[in-house]
Design an enzyme around this catalytic site. Structure first.
Site, PDB file in Angstrom:
ATOM      1  N   ASN A  79       0.786  -1.158   0.102  1.00 39.20           N
ATOM      2  CA  ASN A  79      -0.059   0.075  -0.005  1.00 39.20           C
ATOM      3  C   ASN A  79       0.793   1.422   0.004  1.00 39.20           C
ATOM      4  OD1 ASN A  79      -2.103   2.328   1.943  1.00 39.20           O
ATOM      5  ND2 ASN A  79      -2.976   0.792   0.253  1.00 39.20           N
ATOM      6  N   GLY A  93      -2.256   1.542   4.848  1.00 38.10           N
ATOM      7  CA  GLY A  93      -1.048   2.195   4.777  1.00 38.10           C
ATOM      8  C   GLY A  93      -1.255   3.595   4.084  1.00 38.10           C
ATOM      9  N   ARG A  99      -1.136   4.828   1.332  1.00 36.92           N
ATOM     10  CA  ARG A  99      -2.221   5.344   0.256  1.00 36.92           C
ATOM     11  C   ARG A  99      -3.652   5.335   0.723  1.00 36.92           C
ATOM     12  NH1 ARG A  99      -5.928   3.726  -3.596  1.00 36.92           N
ATOM     13  NH2 ARG A  99      -5.666   4.749  -5.503  1.00 36.92           N
ATOM     14  N   CYS A 100      -3.908   4.309   1.735  1.00 38.43           N
ATOM     15  CA  CYS A 100      -5.083   4.280   2.245  1.00 38.43           C
ATOM     16  C   CYS A 100      -5.317   5.614   3.201  1.00 38.43           C
ATOM     17  CB  CYS A 100      -5.390   3.261   3.177  1.00 38.43           C
ATOM     18  SG  CYS A 100      -5.502   1.417   2.546  1.00 38.43           S
ATOM     19  N   MET A 101      -4.298   6.272   3.800  1.00 39.81           N
ATOM     20  CA  MET A 101      -4.606   7.460   4.717  1.00 39.81           C
ATOM     21  C   MET A 101      -4.524   8.726   3.889  1.00 39.81           C
ATOM     22  SD  MET A 101      -1.965   6.416   8.044  1.00 39.81           S
ATOM     23  CE  MET A 101      -0.718   6.557   7.009  1.00 39.81           C
TER      24      MET A 101
END
Length: 441
Positions: free
Chosen positions: A384, A427, A429-431
């Site tokens: 990620n 990770g 990218r998710c945040m």
């Protein structure tokens, strides 16, 4: 002037991003409710905030404008004079059955300053903090003791606050501490909405624990001067019965999206989005719908597959069959209105080469493909990555094998601390929700 939303790739230089700093919502988890709220552990607030601040600083140090969801939401609500409307929407989606509890919560929230109100909604509303005009049946019908004196000459035993609603006095969840659940997943700003081109999707999310999250982005797009005055295209709104989440939505280039058919995004939602994009004059001509395992460890496409350079991707080998195949459905505009053309492919590398126009392409395996390291580092979001420019990514420091492999392939890796951030199963990218990226040459 640059459009307030402009994202035509996964790797163009990141100019503006939306984050959410973790707050007390992550501390309002308990072992009894964390699984339902999609957490496997309870982060330590002081440390997770420190790590998130480090993440934000890494972006700012690389020239990225960082905006915060909680601030934009409050500004939007004030700008649109939409405080009461917003509260009513949130309450309508918070499973408030009792009319008196509904009114008590509404008054409680409207009495706050808007920024405080937004934060309170995100953190969750505890029963002990709100006065409501109701009494519990257990207050008047416990075994033993003296009978409660009736009020006046009437037949009611409710001595201070009368109620005309059975739901006020016979709630099965009296021991549950919240009237409104916390939203601990909000620091994963990628999922409630996703930028593509000069527009975005505002998503109806799969699990009830997260469905209210996209209300904040809806309010921002409707009312915030930075966005509302620019006629941002909403490709898909949250008023659907099918589910889609931003972790499954990848912008490969100005003509092609990759979207995961996953635990959180349905095939129906992808087809509906394709029809919207093709009919509303977007630049997108193809969607690669990639089917991944329907398991929590691989909940979104970006937990197993991200773009890091013009011709390089991270990938978790666990999504491929023996021999390296995977189901890819290429969706294009159909010959008739309201129809799409679907082509089934199984060679992901070839599919990517075709849409990217490259002769060679490298899939970099998470954890080096090792039988132990790969699933361990994938669980901690080794795949990620957040690209902030071609060949430049932000990753978690704990995934050292994946990070070293990225460097061996010429990728610049910016590591951030992750002992607490990673507990939420997402990770870099998710945040992050990119709002503006530079176009690629």
């Amino acid at each position: 002037m640059t459009a307030p939303i402009h994202v035509n790739s996964e790797i163009g230089k990141l100019k503006t991003v939306l984050l959410k700093r973790p707050g007390r919502e992550v501390e309002n988890l308990t072992p009894e409710i964390m699984e339902r709220l999609l957490f496997d552990d309870i982060p330590y607030l002081k440390v997770i905030q420190k790590e998130h601040d480090e993440f934000a600083k890494a972006l700012e140090d690389n020239g990225v404008e960082v905006l915060y969801l909680e601030k934009l939401a409050a500004e939007a609500i004030d700008a649109g004079n939409a405080k009461e409307t917003f509260v009513e929407k949130v309450l309508s989606e918070s499973n408030i059955e009792s009319p008196s509890v509904y009114e008590g919560l509404k008054n409680y929230l409207l009495d706050m300053e808007t920024q405080d109100m937004v934060i309170a909604i995100m953190e969750g509303i505890r029963k002990k903090d709100v006065h409501t005009k109701k009494e519990h049946l257990s207050d008047v019908a416990e075994d033993g003791g003296e009978p409660v004196e009736k009020k006046g000459s009437g037949s009611s035993y409710f001595t201070e606050d009368e109620s005309d609603h059975l739901s006020d006095v016979s709630n099965d969840d009296d021991d549950y501490p919240f009237y409104m659940d916390p939203m601990p997943n909000l620091y994963f700003t990628r999922d409630p909405a996703a930028s593509m081109g000069n527009g975005l999707t505002i998503n109806r999310m799969m699990f009830e624990a997260r469905q209210r999250e996209s209300l904040f982005m809806e309010a921002i797009m409707q009312h915030h001067p930075r966005f509302a005055s620019s006629d941002v295209q909403i490709w898909r709104d949250r008023n659907h019965t099918s589910f889609m989440e931003g972790g499954d939505e990848l912008v490969l280039n100005e003509k092609t999206l990759a979207i995961g058919i996953s635990q959180r995004t349905s095939a129906q939602a992808i087809e509906e989005l394709a029809l919207e994009l093709f009919s509303k004059g977007s630049t997108f001509e193809k969607i690669l719908a990639i089917k991944i395992p329907n398991v929590r460890a691989m909940m979104h496409l970006d937990t197993v597959f991200t773009m890091v350079d013009y011709d390089k991707f991270t990938i978790h080998p666990g999504i491929l069959r023996i021999g390296g195949s995977i189901d890819v459905y290429v969706i294009e505009k159909g010959d008739e209105p309201g129809k799409v053309k679907i082509t089934h492919e199984t060679d992901l590398e070839k599919s990517l080469k075709d849409v990217l126009g490259v002769e060679e392409l490298t899939l970099i395996p998470c954890g080096g493909g090792d039988a132990i390291a790969a699933p361990r580092e994938q669980w901690n979001d080794g795949s990620n990555t957040l690209a902030i420019a071609p060949g430049v990514v932000v990753t978690y420091d704990r995934n050292y094998m994946s990070n070293e492999l990225l460097r061996e392939h010429g990728i610049k890796v910016i590591e951030i601390s992750s002992s607490e951030l990673s507990r939420g199963r997402g990770g870099p990218r998710c945040m992050s929700m990119p709002l503006v990226r530079e176009d690629l040459n």
